[in-house]
Design a protein around this motif. Structure first.
Motif, PDB file in Angstrom:
ATOM      1  N   GLY A   1       1.031  -0.963   0.031  1.00 12.89           N
ATOM      2  CA  GLY A   1      -0.689  -0.076   0.650  1.00 12.89           C
ATOM      3  C   GLY A   1       0.763   1.301   0.369  1.00 12.89           C
ATOM      4  N   THR A   2       0.297   2.411  -0.441  1.00  7.02           N
ATOM      5  CA  THR A   2       0.671   3.550   0.087  1.00  7.02           C
ATOM      6  C   THR A   2       0.100   4.324   1.181  1.00  7.02           C
ATOM      7  N   TYR A   3       1.420   5.172   2.133  1.00  8.21           N
ATOM      8  CA  TYR A   3       1.330   5.081   4.292  1.00  8.21           C
ATOM      9  C   TYR A   3       1.816   7.326   3.346  1.00  8.21           C
ATOM     10  N   ASP A   4       1.376   7.289   4.206  1.00  6.41           N
ATOM     11  CA  ASP A   4       2.394   9.243   4.259  1.00  6.41           C
ATOM     12  C   ASP A   4       2.444   9.417   5.763  1.00  6.41           C
ATOM     13  N   PHE A   5       3.870   8.741   6.003  1.00  6.32           N
ATOM     14  CA  PHE A   5       5.249   8.622   6.757  1.00  6.32           C
ATOM     15  C   PHE A   5       5.001  10.028   7.789  1.00  6.32           C
TER      16      PHE A   5
ATOM     17  N   ALA B   1       1.342   1.408   8.258  1.00  6.57           N
ATOM     18  CA  ALA B   1       2.455   0.835   8.760  1.00  6.57           C
ATOM     19  C   ALA B   1       3.910   1.915   9.161  1.00  6.57           C
ATOM     20  N   THR B   2       4.699   1.152  10.062  1.00  5.11           N
ATOM     21  CA  THR B   2       6.288   1.717  10.806  1.00  5.11           C
ATOM     22  C   THR B   2       6.905   0.833   9.953  1.00  5.11           C
ATOM     23  N   VAL B   3       8.383   1.641   9.432  1.00  4.91           N
ATOM     24  CA  VAL B   3       9.261   1.533   8.739  1.00  4.91           C
ATOM     25  C   VAL B   3      10.351   1.792   9.966  1.00  4.91           C
ATOM     26  N   LYS B   4      11.603   0.759  10.237  1.00  8.38           N
ATOM     27  CA  LYS B   4      12.756   1.126  11.580  1.00  8.38           C
ATOM     28  C   LYS B   4      14.027   0.789  10.639  1.00  8.38           C
ATOM     29  N   VAL B   5      15.031   2.316  10.737  1.00  6.44           N
ATOM     30  CA  VAL B   5      15.979   1.964   9.717  1.00  6.44           C
ATOM     31  C   VAL B   5      17.529   2.185  10.893  1.00  6.44           C
TER      32      VAL B   5
ATOM     33  N   THR C   1      22.817  15.615  15.602  1.00  3.77           N
ATOM     34  CA  THR C   1      21.041  15.920  15.430  1.00  3.77           C
ATOM     35  C   THR C   1      19.793  14.851  15.033  1.00  3.77           C
ATOM     36  N   ALA C   2      18.706  15.780  15.620  1.00  2.90           N
ATOM     37  CA  ALA C   2      17.439  15.443  15.331  1.00  2.90           C
ATOM     38  C   ALA C   2      17.384  15.299  13.962  1.00  2.90           C
ATOM     39  N   THR C   3      16.611  14.178  13.495  1.00  3.85           N
ATOM     40  CA  THR C   3      16.139  14.279  12.163  1.00  3.85           C
ATOM     41  C   THR C   3      14.671  14.207  12.159  1.00  3.85           C
ATOM     42  N   SER C   4      13.695  14.667  11.105  1.00  3.07           N
ATOM     43  CA  SER C   4      12.188  14.588  11.133  1.00  3.07           C
ATOM     44  C   SER C   4      12.252  14.750   9.470  1.00  3.07           C
ATOM     45  N   GLY C   5      10.916  14.826   9.150  1.00  4.67           N
ATOM     46  CA  GLY C   5      10.414  14.904   7.648  1.00  4.67           C
ATOM     47  C   GLY C   5       8.968  14.230   7.567  1.00  4.67           C
ATOM     48  N   THR C   6       8.000  14.715   6.395  1.00  5.23           N
ATOM     49  CA  THR C   6       7.619  13.909   6.218  1.00  5.23           C
ATOM     50  C   THR C   6       7.377  13.528   4.420  1.00  5.23           C
ATOM     51  N   GLY C   7       6.996  12.880   4.376  1.00 10.02           N
ATOM     52  CA  GLY C   7       6.772  12.360   2.847  1.00 10.02           C
ATOM     53  C   GLY C   7       5.672  10.942   2.740  1.00 10.02           C
ATOM     54  N   PRO C   8       5.915  10.371   1.235  1.00  6.16           N
ATOM     55  CA  PRO C   8       5.474   8.663   0.896  1.00  6.16           C
ATOM     56  C   PRO C   8       5.587   7.892   0.813  1.00  6.16           C
ATOM     57  N   MET C   9       5.156   6.496   1.789  1.00  3.41           N
ATOM     58  CA  MET C   9       6.065   5.510   1.741  1.00  3.41           C
ATOM     59  C   MET C   9       5.312   5.017   0.894  1.00  3.41           C
ATOM     60  N   ALA C  10       5.292   3.798   0.023  1.00  5.09           N
ATOM     61  CA  ALA C  10       4.691   2.412  -1.259  1.00  5.09           C
ATOM     62  C   ALA C  10       5.576   1.885  -0.227  1.00  5.09           C
TER      63      ALA C  10
ATOM     64  N   ARG D   1      -1.994   4.588   5.806  1.00  2.00           N
ATOM     65  CA  ARG D   1      -2.380   3.871   4.636  1.00  2.00           C
ATOM     66  C   ARG D   1      -3.329   5.206   3.766  1.00  2.00           C
ATOM     67  N   ARG D   2      -3.057   6.152   2.780  1.00  2.00           N
ATOM     68  CA  ARG D   2      -3.472   7.116   1.928  1.00  2.00           C
ATOM     69  C   ARG D   2      -4.554   6.394   1.571  1.00  2.00           C
TER      70      ARG D   2
END
Length: 149
Positions: free
Chosen positions: A21-25, A119-123, A41-50, A148-149
């Motif tokens: 599926g497609t998700y907005d993260f 959905a959650t993706v951890k790396v 440093t802290a990282t942050s952001g947004t975007g789509p995940m497929a 999910r979108r």
């Protein structure tokens, strides 16, 4: 009774896979630069995940942070089927004005809620790059999570 058991087994086996599926993260995480200086440093952001089914792997995960080149990695379901792991050693290269950086995956997991709503993706990863002629390197960890979108 046996017919009902077979019917339940059939319906369970034919249920659609909730993972693709497609998700907005929303992204959270930290990066620790180890060279040329030491800082976190802290990282942050947004975007789509497929998340799609793959040919060479069980799944293909595409993370497209709004201000960065998309990162595409393969993921495999464990033998028990209880987890989805991102294959270690995969690389993602990001190009930006004045330089580039390559991240190499150390560990990663993909989790999707039972009905596929989130959905959650951890790396975790190491990285090395160049910015305006200066080399830098470090480690990082990121969590991408969203609906999910």
């Amino acid at each position: 009774m046996r017919t009902l058991s077979l019917l339940a087994l059939f319906l369970t086996a034919c249920a659609p896979d909730p993972v693709p599926g497609t998700y907005d993260f929303t992204l959270t995480g930290t990066e620790t630069e180890t060279a040329p200086r030491s800082q976190t440093t802290a990282t942050s952001g947004t975007g789509p995940m497929a998340i799609t089914t793959g040919k060479a792997s069980d799944y293909v995960v595409t993370l497209a942070q709004t201000d960065a080149t998309p990162c595409v990695v393969n993921a495999e379901t464990t033998e028990k089927g209880d987890a989805i792991n991102i294959t270690a050693g995969q690389k993602c290269t990001f190009v930006f004005a004045g330089g580039n950086v390559t991240a190499t995956m150390s560990t990663g997991t993909v989790a999707v809620s039972e009905k596929g709503e989130n959905a959650t993706v951890k790396v975790t990863y190491t990285y090395a790059g160049t910015s305006f002629g200066i080399n830098f390197a470090g480690t990082g960890e990121r969590t991408y999570t969203g609906p999910r979108r």
